[in-house]
Design an enzyme around this catalytic site. Structure first.
Site, PDB file in Angstrom:
ATOM      1  N   HIS A 297       0.852  -1.186   0.000  1.00  0.00           N
ATOM      2  CA  HIS A 297       0.000   0.000   0.000  1.00  0.00           C
ATOM      3  C   HIS A 297       0.883   1.229   0.000  1.00  0.00           C
ATOM      4  O   HIS A 297       1.930   1.236   0.632  1.00  0.00           O
ATOM      5  CB  HIS A 297      -0.911   0.003   1.244  1.00  0.00           C
TER       6      HIS A 297
ATOM      7  N   ASP B 192      -7.993  -5.174  -0.056  1.00  0.00           N
ATOM      8  CA  ASP B 192      -8.504  -5.946  -1.182  1.00  0.00           C
ATOM      9  C   ASP B 192      -8.119  -7.418  -1.127  1.00  0.00           C
ATOM     10  O   ASP B 192      -8.673  -8.223  -1.871  1.00  0.00           O
ATOM     11  CB  ASP B 192      -7.989  -5.352  -2.502  1.00  0.00           C
TER      12      ASP B 192
HETATM   13  N1  ACO Z   1       4.256  -7.733  -4.842  1.00  0.00           N
HETATM   14  C1  ACO Z   1       5.600  -7.744  -4.965  1.00  0.00           C
HETATM   15  N2  ACO Z   1       6.403  -6.690  -4.787  1.00  0.00           N
HETATM   16  C2  ACO Z   1       5.805  -5.529  -4.465  1.00  0.00           C
HETATM   17  C3  ACO Z   1       4.404  -5.409  -4.305  1.00  0.00           C
HETATM   18  C4  ACO Z   1       3.617  -6.563  -4.510  1.00  0.00           C
HETATM   19  N3  ACO Z   1       2.268  -6.525  -4.367  1.00  0.00           N
HETATM   20  N4  ACO Z   1       4.088  -4.128  -3.980  1.00  0.00           N
HETATM   21  C5  ACO Z   1       5.254  -3.471  -3.944  1.00  0.00           C
HETATM   22  N5  ACO Z   1       6.290  -4.296  -4.214  1.00  0.00           N
HETATM   23  C6  ACO Z   1       7.719  -3.959  -4.199  1.00  0.00           C
HETATM   24  C7  ACO Z   1       8.127  -3.150  -5.417  1.00  0.00           C
HETATM   25  O1  ACO Z   1       8.561  -3.980  -6.466  1.00  0.00           O
HETATM   26  C8  ACO Z   1       9.228  -2.291  -4.847  1.00  0.00           C
HETATM   27  O2  ACO Z   1      10.386  -3.102  -4.735  1.00  0.00           O
HETATM   28  P1  ACO Z   1      11.872  -2.436  -4.913  1.00  0.00           P
HETATM   29  O3  ACO Z   1      11.992  -1.452  -3.780  1.00  0.00           O
HETATM   30  O4  ACO Z   1      12.799  -3.580  -4.827  1.00  0.00           O
HETATM   31  O5  ACO Z   1      11.854  -1.772  -6.266  1.00  0.00           O
HETATM   32  C9  ACO Z   1       8.749  -1.970  -3.418  1.00  0.00           C
HETATM   33  O6  ACO Z   1       7.922  -3.092  -3.058  1.00  0.00           O
HETATM   34  C10 ACO Z   1       7.954  -0.677  -3.307  1.00  0.00           C
HETATM   35  O7  ACO Z   1       6.889  -0.734  -4.252  1.00  0.00           O
HETATM   36  P2  ACO Z   1       6.256   0.538  -4.960  1.00  0.00           P
HETATM   37  O8  ACO Z   1       5.532   0.082  -6.192  1.00  0.00           O
HETATM   38  O9  ACO Z   1       7.280   1.590  -5.120  1.00  0.00           O
HETATM   39  O10 ACO Z   1       5.216   1.006  -3.879  1.00  0.00           O
HETATM   40  P3  ACO Z   1       4.036   1.999  -4.129  1.00  0.00           P
HETATM   41  O11 ACO Z   1       3.734   2.626  -2.827  1.00  0.00           O
HETATM   42  O12 ACO Z   1       4.311   2.886  -5.283  1.00  0.00           O
HETATM   43  O13 ACO Z   1       2.844   1.014  -4.594  1.00  0.00           O
HETATM   44  C11 ACO Z   1       0.968  -0.384  -4.608  1.00  0.00           C
HETATM   45  C12 ACO Z   1       1.803   0.621  -3.804  1.00  0.00           C
HETATM   46  C13 ACO Z   1       0.600   0.191  -5.983  1.00  0.00           C
HETATM   47  C14 ACO Z   1      -0.332  -0.645  -3.856  1.00  0.00           C
HETATM   48  C15 ACO Z   1       1.777  -1.679  -4.789  1.00  0.00           C
HETATM   49  O14 ACO Z   1       2.123  -2.198  -3.518  1.00  0.00           O
HETATM   50  C16 ACO Z   1       1.043  -2.740  -5.620  1.00  0.00           C
HETATM   51  O15 ACO Z   1       1.119  -2.705  -6.845  1.00  0.00           O
HETATM   52  N6  ACO Z   1       0.307  -3.684  -4.937  1.00  0.00           N
HETATM   53  C17 ACO Z   1      -0.458  -4.683  -5.632  1.00  0.00           C
HETATM   54  C18 ACO Z   1      -1.787  -4.092  -6.105  1.00  0.00           C
HETATM   55  C19 ACO Z   1      -2.746  -3.841  -4.967  1.00  0.00           C
HETATM   56  O16 ACO Z   1      -2.982  -4.692  -4.123  1.00  0.00           O
HETATM   57  N7  ACO Z   1      -3.363  -2.655  -4.992  1.00  0.00           N
HETATM   58  C20 ACO Z   1      -4.387  -2.261  -4.015  1.00  0.00           C
HETATM   59  C21 ACO Z   1      -3.924  -1.113  -3.196  1.00  0.00           C
HETATM   60  S1  ACO Z   1      -5.062  -0.817  -1.897  1.00  0.00           S
HETATM   61  C22 ACO Z   1      -6.342   0.011  -2.609  1.00  0.00           C
HETATM   62  O17 ACO Z   1      -6.273   0.680  -3.591  1.00  0.00           O
HETATM   63  C23 ACO Z   1      -7.606  -0.131  -1.929  1.00  0.00           C
END
Ligand code: ACO
Length: 434
Positions: A312, A369
Site C-alpha cells: 500500500h 482488497d
Molecule cells: N508484490 C511484490 N512486490 C511488491 C508489491 C507486490 N504486491 N508491492 C510493492 N512491491 C515492491 C516493489 O517492487 C518495490 O520493490 P523495490 O523497492 O525492490 O523496487 C517496493 O515493493 C515498493 O513498491 P512501490 O511500487 O514503489 O510502492 P508503491 O507505494 O508505489 O505502490 C501499490 C503501492 C501500488 C499498492 C503496490 O504495492 C502494488 O502494486 N500492490 C499490488 C496491487 C494492490 O494490491 N493494490 C491495491 C492497493 S489498496 C487500494 O487501492 C484499496
C-alpha cells in the site's frame, strides 16, 4: 498541542544558490507537518519534482486521517474499528458528508432523502441497451454516472449549497441502482426498481438478485457483511480516485462528471481493481502447494508479477481494514457454510509473504482488497462486480471530498508542472527532407 506542533518546526530555510528562502510549515491536527512550497517558484525559479505525489499534500481536509506506520484510520476522528463495530454504512456516509454523527432524527431524515432519490430516470435505462452484452460493469457504471449530469440540471449550479448537497445525495442514492442495473444487463435479467421498504444494503441486494419468478429471501448475514465492506471502503483520504474526483472538481466540472472520473481511476488494478485481480491470482495459483512458487515469482525483478492485495502506498504496517476483513471473512464463510478452497490458498499466501524477508523489508502487508474478494465471492457477487462494490462504498467519500472542496477558499484548478525531457526548440523539417 498536536504531536506535530510539539516538533516546534515553524519554518524551513532552503539554500537556493546564493539565496536563502524561508518556507512556512503548516501543522495538521494529526500527522506530519507540511512545508508550504507555494512561494518556491517565485522565489527560486524552480519547481518541485514528486512523481506519484508521494511527498505532496494537495489540499487541506478534515474528513479522514491515516497513520500508515501505526495502521490507524479515522473517519472524522472516529476509529474505523469502532465504526465497523457500531455504525452502519449510511450513518458513516452522513458522518463523512456532514462532519458529525447524526442524531436519530437527522439520520431518519437523511435515510428518507436517500431512499427517495434511488430511482433512475426511465430514459437513463436506454443507456444500458447501448452497451455490448459483455461490457465490464465498471464501464457501464462510469458511463451512466457521467450521464446523470444530463438528467439533473437542477443540481448543476455549483454556487448553490443546496444544489450541491442534493447532487451528493443523488450520487449516493443512485450508485447502487446503476450498479445493480449494470450487473443485470450483463446477465440478461430485467432491471429492477429500488424498493423503499428496504434499507440501503438490502435494497441493493434486492435489485441485484431478485428474479421475477420467485420472492427473494433476504439473508441478514449477507446484508451485514456488505454493510461492513461499504463502511471499510467509504473513504481513504487523498487516494488516486478521490484525488481524481478533486482534480476534475477543481475545474468547476459538475459532481456527476467528477465522480464518474473517480470511478475510472478506481478501476485500475493498482487501486480498486485489485480485489478482482486478487481473486484471479488466487484461482491461478490454484492450490496451497503452489504458493511458494507464486511468492518466488513476485520477488523476481525480471517478472512483472506482483502479489495482488499486498502493499500500500500509505500503510507500511497492517492495513486496519484488512484486519477487520480478515476476521469477518472467517465469520461470514462459517455462517454461510461456504467452504472455499481459495481461502486456503489466501491464508497460505498471507503466511508465506508475512515471513518472507522481501515482503518484511519492504513492509508489504495484505491490504483491504486481499480478503474482500473472497467475501464477495461467498456473498455470490460475481468477480467483475467487485470493483463496482468498492465504488458504491467509496461514493460516500467521493461526494464528501467534493462537497468539502467546493467550500474550500484555497481551492484552485489542479495543474501540476513537469520536468520536460523532449527536444529543445527546433525548426520544422519539410516532408521531402526527413
Ligand atoms: N508484490 C511484490 N512486490 C511488491 C508489491 C507486490 N504486491 N508491492 C510493492 N512491491 C515492491 C516493489 O517492487 C518495490 O520493490 P523495490 O523497492 O525492490 O523496487 C517496493 O515493493 C515498493 O513498491 P512501490 O511500487 O514503489 O510502492 P508503491 O507505494 O508505489 O505502490 C501499490 C503501492 C501500488 C499498492 C503496490 O504495492 C502494488 O502494486 N500492490 C499490488 C496491487 C494492490 O494490491 N493494490 C491495491 C492497493 S489498496 C487500494 O487501492 C484499496
Amino acid at each position: 498541542m498536536s504531536d506535530s506542533n510539539k516538533s516546534g518546526l515553524s519554518e524551513v530555510t532552503l539554500a537556493a544558490g546564493d539565496k536563502n528562502v524561508v518556507l512556512p510549515v503548516q501543522h495538521p491536527t494529526l500527522g506530519a507537518p507540511c512545508i508550504d512550497i507555494a512561494r518556491l517558484p517565485k522565489e527560486t525559479g524552480c519547481f518541485t519534482y514528486d512523481p506519484g505525489f508521494t511527498a505532496t499534500a494537495s489540499c487541506k481536509s478534515a474528513i479522514t486521517y491515516i497513520d500508515g506506520d501505526a495502521g490507524v484510520l479515522l473517519y472524522r476522528g472516529y476509529p474505523i474499528e469502532q465504526l465497523a463495530e457500531k455504525s452502519s454504512f449510511l450513518e458513516v456516509a452522513y458522518l463523512l458528508m456532514n462532519g458529525e454523527l447524526p442524531t436519530p432524527a437527522e439520520f431518519s431524515a437523511f435515510e428518507h432523502e436517500v431512499t427517495h432519490h434511488t430511482m433512475m430516470h426511465e430514459r437513463l435505462k436506454n443507456f444500458f441497451q447501448g452497451f455490448q452484452y459483455d461490457a465490464h460493469p465498471m464501464a457501464m457504471l462510469a458511463g451512466t454516472t457521467a450521464s446523470l449530469s444530463a438528467f439533473y440540471h437542477d443540481t448543476l449550479d455549483l454556487e448553490d449549497p443546496e444544489q450541491r448537497r442534493l447532487a451528493a445525495i443523488r450520487l449516493l442514492a443512485k450508485m447502487p441502482t446503476l450498479a445493480a442495473a449494470a450487473y443485470r444487463y450483463s446477465i440478461g435479467w430485467p432491471i429492477r426498481f429500488p424498493r423503499n421498504n428496504l434499507d440501503y444494503v438490502n435494497r441493493f441486494l434486492h435489485m441485484m438478485f431478485e428474479v421475477p419468478s420467485e420472492p427473494l429471501e433476504m439473508n441478514p448475514v449477507v446484508a451485514k457483511a456488505l454493510d461492513l465492506l461499504f463502511i471499510l471502503h467509504a473513504d481513504h483520504e487523498q487516494n488516486a480516485s478521490t484525488s481524481t474526483v478533486r482534480l476534475v472538481g477543481s475545474t468547476g466540472a459538475n459532481p456527476y462528471a467528477s465522480v464518474a472520473a473517480g470511478i475510472t481511476a478506481l478501476w485500475g488494478p493498482a487501486h480498486g481493481g485489485a480485489n478482482e485481480a486478487v481473486l484471479k491470482m488466487l484461482a491461478e495459483i490454484g492450490t496451497p502447494d503452489k504458493v511458494d512458487a507464486a511468492v518466488a515469482r513476485a520477488k523476481d525483478k525480471n517478472d512483472s508479477f506482483r502479489l495482488m492485495g499486498f502493499g500500500h502506498r500509505v500503510y507500511k504496517n497492517f492495513d486496519p481494514r484488512a484486519k477487520i476483513i480478515r476476521e469477518m471473512t472467517h465469520k461470514v464463510l462459517g455462517e454461510l457454510g461456504v467452504n472455499d478452497p481459495l481461502l486456503d490458498v489466501a491464508l497460505k499466501l498471507e503466511e508465506a509473504a508475512l515471513k518472507d524477508d522481501y515482503f518484511v523489508q519492504r513492509k508489504l502487508y495484505p491490504n483491504v482488497d486481499f480478503y474482500s474478494g473472497i467475501i464477495y465471492k461467498a456473498l455470490k457477487i460475481p468477480t467483475e462486480m467487485f470493483t463496482v462494490m468498492f465504488a458504491i462504498g467509496r461514493t460516500a467519500g467521493w461526494v464528501a471530498h467534493w462537497l468539502e472542496q467546493q467550500e474550500d477558499p484555497e481551492n484552485k484548478i489542479g495543474r501540476p508542472r513537469q520536468i520536460y525531457t523532449g527536444s529543445a526548440s527546433r525548426d520544422y523539417v519539410d516532408a521531402d527532407k526527413r
